[in-house]
Write an enzyme that holds these catalytic residues in place. Sequence first.
Site, PDB file in Angstrom:
ATOM      1  N   LYS A   1       0.799  -1.225   0.000  1.00 31.23           N
ATOM      2  CA  LYS A   1       0.000   0.000   0.000  1.00 31.23           C
ATOM      3  C   LYS A   1       0.838   1.285   0.000  1.00 31.23           C
ATOM      4  O   LYS A   1       0.383   2.330  -0.474  1.00 31.23           O
ATOM      5  CB  LYS A   1      -0.940   0.008   1.201  1.00 31.23           C
ATOM      6  CG  LYS A   1      -2.150  -0.914   1.069  1.00 31.23           C
ATOM      7  CD  LYS A   1      -3.155  -0.355   0.078  1.00 31.23           C
ATOM      8  CE  LYS A   1      -4.460  -1.139   0.119  1.00 31.23           C
ATOM      9  NZ  LYS A   1      -5.458  -0.556  -0.803  1.00 31.23           N
TER      10      LYS A   1
ATOM     11  N   SER B   1       0.644  -9.872  -0.785  1.00 32.65           N
ATOM     12  CA  SER B   1       0.372  -8.435  -0.718  1.00 32.65           C
ATOM     13  C   SER B   1       0.664  -7.803   0.629  1.00 32.65           C
ATOM     14  O   SER B   1       0.888  -6.596   0.712  1.00 32.65           O
ATOM     15  CB  SER B   1      -1.088  -8.163  -1.109  1.00 32.65           C
ATOM     16  OG  SER B   1      -1.962  -8.874  -0.243  1.00 32.65           O
TER      17      SER B   1
END
Length: 418
Positions: A56, A311
């Site tokens: 992110k 992720s």
Amino acid sequence: MQTVTTVRVEEIVVANHALKDVVDKTPLQKNKQLSERYGCNVYLKREDLQVVRSFKIRGAYHFIHNLSMEERERGVVCASAGNHAQGVAFSCQHLQIQGTIFMPTTTPRQKVSQVKLFGGSYVEVVLVGDTFDDSFAEAMKYCLQEERTFVHPFDDPLVVAGQGTVGLEILNDMEEPADFVFASIGGGGLVAGVGTYVKGVSPATRVIGVEPAGAPSMKAALEKGDVVTLDEIDKFVDGAAVKQVGQLTMTICKDVLDDIVLVPEGKVCTTILELYNSSAIVVEPAGALSIAALDLYREQIAGKNVVCVISGGNNDIDRMQEIKERSLLHEGLKHYFVINFPQRAGALREFMEKVLGPHDDITRFEYTKKNNKDNGPALVGIELKCQDDYGPLVTRMKQHGIRYVEITSDPYLFNLLI
């Protein structure tokens, strides 16, 4: 103002240049255990080793880095319960920009502390509302009042371009062409960015998006041809559980995705435990999605070069018991019953001696009527060593006249009693 409907490879290259001295270039590692299991070459893109333990930061930093001086002086706002908040906080401190981050009051203390750690004196955390939607509404209201810039977690071209640098690093590090790239889908920013770069540079590579079965918002959007809002979602895979994907990310995914795979939440839990036990890799539920999807593609990936994007690795240790429980239920190794034992002395002992198999284990036992245990039914949780032990267990209960109701497959009773 013209609406942006795509992101170009060149924009991802520009984003990579802006990020190269800020984010970690995470390793692309071949995993021996997974490669042997699936008969192919499985490479893991380790975004769980990123500076904030998730991808992110790439999109958040790239967006904030591109603000005008006037926008920087006014500051930024975001709403997030986890990884996006940490990415924004890190970016604010690095660029010395004031940021206000709205988080639900239910956010675990550890995540709030991490945001404050990464943001330091440049970030104010506002805990408001019980859900992300509550926090989001307050964040948008605050943005308008203070004339600050909102940092969207996924539905912005600069954010998508930043996430796309994951794909750039993957193809730069691959010594042979990648046949498959698997990436998780929440709002769609990661897979849209990765898919854009991969398809732009290596069109033959198949890009597979992976969603939790309890929150298939991208699949629903692509099937309808427009963004839809799901009425209910399973929030367990919190990093990928969104009711509505972005308009931009949906438009991009329509062009770059070859398929979307839905993975049950229990399978995600099994994958988390296997990764930890076999490779000492700690992943969050959303981070395990890409690897969990390999079982559904076992035949197609045999003999191929496969990349799975991990992720993120922001997993709360307090969730491990729930993760183990969900895994056992999914694998058919744990079952819950409401059992009416015969009203005679020794009935419970007879159940344990004659009904339970040699490897069956009672993990939970409680009478449902606290004031009349002799006549009340009991809630019994039984853990098996293998799936094949279930049939004989049920057969023995019937042979010995045990009256029971299995609640494992009944969502209403299960959620009511467990």
